[in-house]
Design a protein around this motif. Structure first.
Motif, mmCIF file in Angstrom:
data_model
loop_
_atom_site.group_PDB
_atom_site.id
_atom_site.type_symbol
_atom_site.label_atom_id
_atom_site.label_comp_id
_atom_site.label_asym_id
_atom_site.label_seq_id
_atom_site.Cartn_x
_atom_site.Cartn_y
_atom_site.Cartn_z
ATOM 1 N N ARG A 1 -18.731 22.515 -4.793
ATOM 2 C CA ARG A 1 -19.277 21.160 -4.787
ATOM 3 C C ARG A 1 -20.392 21.039 -3.761
ATOM 4 O O ARG A 1 -20.325 21.637 -2.685
ATOM 5 C CB ARG A 1 -18.184 20.133 -4.476
ATOM 6 N N PRO A 2 -21.418 20.254 -4.078
ATOM 7 C CA PRO A 2 -22.507 20.076 -3.105
ATOM 8 C C PRO A 2 -22.052 19.251 -1.915
ATOM 9 O O PRO A 2 -21.186 18.386 -2.034
ATOM 10 C CB PRO A 2 -23.586 19.349 -3.902
ATOM 11 N N ALA A 3 -22.647 19.525 -0.781
ATOM 12 C CA ALA A 3 -22.358 18.748 0.427
ATOM 13 C C ALA A 3 -23.190 17.474 0.369
ATOM 14 O O ALA A 3 -24.411 17.520 0.369
ATOM 15 C CB ALA A 3 -22.702 19.551 1.674
ATOM 16 N N LEU A 4 -22.510 16.337 0.284
ATOM 17 C CA LEU A 4 -23.194 15.049 0.204
ATOM 18 C C LEU A 4 -23.187 14.380 1.563
ATOM 19 O O LEU A 4 -22.411 14.747 2.456
ATOM 20 C CB LEU A 4 -22.513 14.164 -0.839
ATOM 21 N N ASP A 5 -24.016 13.373 1.728
ATOM 22 C CA ASP A 5 -24.087 12.675 3.015
ATOM 23 C C ASP A 5 -22.750 12.055 3.398
ATOM 24 O O ASP A 5 -22.397 11.999 4.558
ATOM 25 C CB ASP A 5 -25.166 11.595 2.983
#
Length: 117
Positions: free
Chosen positions: A102-106
């Protein structure tokens, strides 16, 4: 200096500039691959580097090529790279997402420390 000499000088300067731009794009992308924090940003850097670096280098080689047939072959390779590189980068990112990366989101990162805490 004749017109043919000026043409050769301009062609050498343009070809060298394109080669330099492609090499610079590849170098910046290599630093991006080393410095960026997670898979998706690194994949983006790799895709941009591959496309921009190949664009500069192959166009520079096509300009500097002594024969028109060689230049056309280089341009065919360039067209293949321009289609294959973004497609392969997208396929790699999609496969990673489907496998659970999963992408690292803010919202995933802790907030910065406030003064006095």
């Amino acid at each position: 200096m004749s017109a043919a000499d000026l043409f050769d000088l301009a062609r050498d300067a343009l070809g060298g500039g394109l080669l330099l731009a492609g090499a610079l794009a590849a170098l910046v992308g290599a630093f991006g691959l080393l410095r960026l924090p997670e898979f998706y940003t690194r994949a983006h850097a790799a895709g941009i580097t591959d496309t921009a670096g190949a664009l500069g280098v192959l166009l520079g080689l096509a300009v500097l090529s002594p024969d028109l047939l060689i230049a056309l072959k280089l341009l065919v390779v360039l067209v293949v790279v321009l289609f294959a590189s973004p497609t392969s980068c997208h396929a790699l990112a999609r496969a990673a997402f489907r496998s659970g990366v999963r992408p690292a989101l803010d919202g995933d990162r802790p907030p910065p420390a406030q003064p006095g805490e």
